[in-house]
Design a protein around this motif. Structure first.
Motif, short mmCIF file in Angstrom:
data_model
loop_
_atom_site.label_atom_id
_atom_site.label_comp_id
_atom_site.label_asym_id
_atom_site.label_seq_id
_atom_site.Cartn_x
_atom_site.Cartn_y
_atom_site.Cartn_z
N MET A 1 -34.04 3.56 -34.80
CA MET A 1 -33.85 3.81 -33.39
C MET A 1 -32.37 4.08 -33.14
O MET A 1 -31.51 3.43 -33.71
CB MET A 1 -34.34 2.60 -32.60
CG MET A 1 -34.05 2.65 -31.14
SD MET A 1 -34.87 1.37 -30.15
CE MET A 1 -34.33 -0.12 -30.92
N PHE A 2 -32.07 5.05 -32.28
CA PHE A 2 -30.71 5.41 -31.92
C PHE A 2 -30.30 4.62 -30.68
O PHE A 2 -31.02 4.60 -29.68
CB PHE A 2 -30.61 6.91 -31.65
CG PHE A 2 -29.22 7.38 -31.36
CD1 PHE A 2 -28.32 7.58 -32.39
CD2 PHE A 2 -28.81 7.61 -30.06
CE1 PHE A 2 -27.03 8.01 -32.13
CE2 PHE A 2 -27.53 8.04 -29.78
CZ PHE A 2 -26.63 8.25 -30.82
N ASP A 3 -29.14 3.96 -30.72
CA ASP A 3 -28.63 3.16 -29.61
C ASP A 3 -27.88 4.05 -28.63
O ASP A 3 -26.65 4.17 -28.69
CB ASP A 3 -27.73 2.05 -30.15
CG ASP A 3 -27.13 1.18 -29.04
OD1 ASP A 3 -27.61 1.25 -27.89
OD2 ASP A 3 -26.18 0.44 -29.34
N LEU A 4 -28.63 4.69 -27.73
CA LEU A 4 -28.01 5.60 -26.76
C LEU A 4 -27.10 4.86 -25.80
O LEU A 4 -26.05 5.37 -25.42
CB LEU A 4 -29.08 6.38 -25.99
CG LEU A 4 -28.54 7.41 -24.99
CD1 LEU A 4 -27.68 8.46 -25.69
CD2 LEU A 4 -29.67 8.06 -24.22
N ILE A 5 -27.44 3.63 -25.44
CA ILE A 5 -26.59 2.86 -24.52
C ILE A 5 -25.23 2.59 -25.16
O ILE A 5 -24.19 2.81 -24.53
CB ILE A 5 -27.28 1.54 -24.09
CG1 ILE A 5 -28.49 1.85 -23.22
CG2 ILE A 5 -26.29 0.63 -23.36
CD1 ILE A 5 -29.32 0.65 -22.84
N GLY A 6 -25.20 2.14 -26.40
CA GLY A 6 -23.93 1.92 -27.09
C GLY A 6 -23.12 3.19 -27.21
O GLY A 6 -21.91 3.20 -27.01
N GLY A 42 -34.27 11.75 -19.80
CA GLY A 42 -34.71 10.43 -20.19
C GLY A 42 -34.85 10.32 -21.70
O GLY A 42 -35.28 11.25 -22.37
N TYR A 43 -34.49 9.15 -22.22
CA TYR A 43 -34.57 8.86 -23.66
C TYR A 43 -35.41 7.60 -23.85
O TYR A 43 -35.10 6.55 -23.27
CB TYR A 43 -33.17 8.65 -24.22
CG TYR A 43 -33.15 8.16 -25.65
CD1 TYR A 43 -33.52 9.00 -26.70
CD2 TYR A 43 -32.76 6.87 -25.95
CE1 TYR A 43 -33.49 8.54 -28.00
CE2 TYR A 43 -32.73 6.40 -27.26
CZ TYR A 43 -33.09 7.25 -28.27
OH TYR A 43 -33.07 6.80 -29.57
N ASP A 44 -36.46 7.71 -24.65
CA ASP A 44 -37.29 6.56 -24.99
C ASP A 44 -36.82 6.03 -26.34
O ASP A 44 -37.04 6.67 -27.36
CB ASP A 44 -38.76 6.98 -25.06
CG ASP A 44 -39.66 5.83 -25.48
OD1 ASP A 44 -39.24 4.66 -25.39
OD2 ASP A 44 -40.80 6.10 -25.90
N PRO A 45 -36.15 4.88 -26.38
CA PRO A 45 -35.63 4.35 -27.64
C PRO A 45 -36.69 4.10 -28.70
O PRO A 45 -36.42 4.24 -29.89
CB PRO A 45 -34.96 3.03 -27.24
CG PRO A 45 -34.74 3.12 -25.78
CD PRO A 45 -35.81 4.02 -25.25
N ARG A 80 -27.41 4.02 -35.31
CA ARG A 80 -28.77 3.76 -35.79
C ARG A 80 -28.94 2.25 -35.84
O ARG A 80 -28.11 1.55 -36.40
CB ARG A 80 -28.95 4.39 -37.17
CG ARG A 80 -30.26 4.15 -37.80
CD ARG A 80 -31.38 5.10 -37.58
NE ARG A 80 -31.14 6.42 -37.11
CZ ARG A 80 -31.97 7.03 -36.26
NH1 ARG A 80 -33.04 6.42 -35.82
NH2 ARG A 80 -31.75 8.24 -35.87
N THR A 81 -30.03 1.72 -35.24
CA THR A 81 -30.20 0.28 -35.14
C THR A 81 -31.32 -0.28 -36.00
O THR A 81 -31.52 -1.48 -36.02
CB THR A 81 -30.45 -0.14 -33.69
OG1 THR A 81 -31.65 0.47 -33.23
CG2 THR A 81 -29.30 0.24 -32.79
#
Length: 93
Positions: A1-6, A42-45, A80-81
């Motif tokens: 999963m990509f950490d878009l918030i970070g 919108g991004y769905d993590p 990447r998380t």
């Protein structure tokens, strides 16, 4: 999963996680593809799906290239998380 918030916090990009136009669990930003002033991209993590409610579906790599001048490979690696990244090469023992 990509950490878009970070990523957004480090790059100074405004985002929303609730409110108008934001689905539960999604992260929304201004769409760099249609220049809409609202946070319609919108991004769905969980699925890493991107969708602008005005101009449609987009790719994570495309979005990163449009947002800021960064090395996309490095950004994907840094934010990447999960441990199940299918893009990571398999190393033989």
């Amino acid at each position: 999963m990509f950490d878009l918030i970070g990523f957004c916090e480090d790059e100074g990009i405004n985002y929303k996680t609730d409110g108008k136009n934001v689905s539960p669990g999604w992260v929304n930003i201004n769409c760099p593809f249609c220049d809409d002033p609202s946070e319609h991209l919108g991004y769905d993590p969980k699925s890493e799906r991107l969708n602008c409610w005005r101009c449609g579906k987009h790719d994570l790599v495309e979005m990163l290239k449009e947002l800021v001048d960064v090395n996309v490979y490095d950004a994907l690696k840094k934010y990447r998380t999960d441990d199940d990244d299918i893009r990571r090469p398999i190393v033989e023992r």
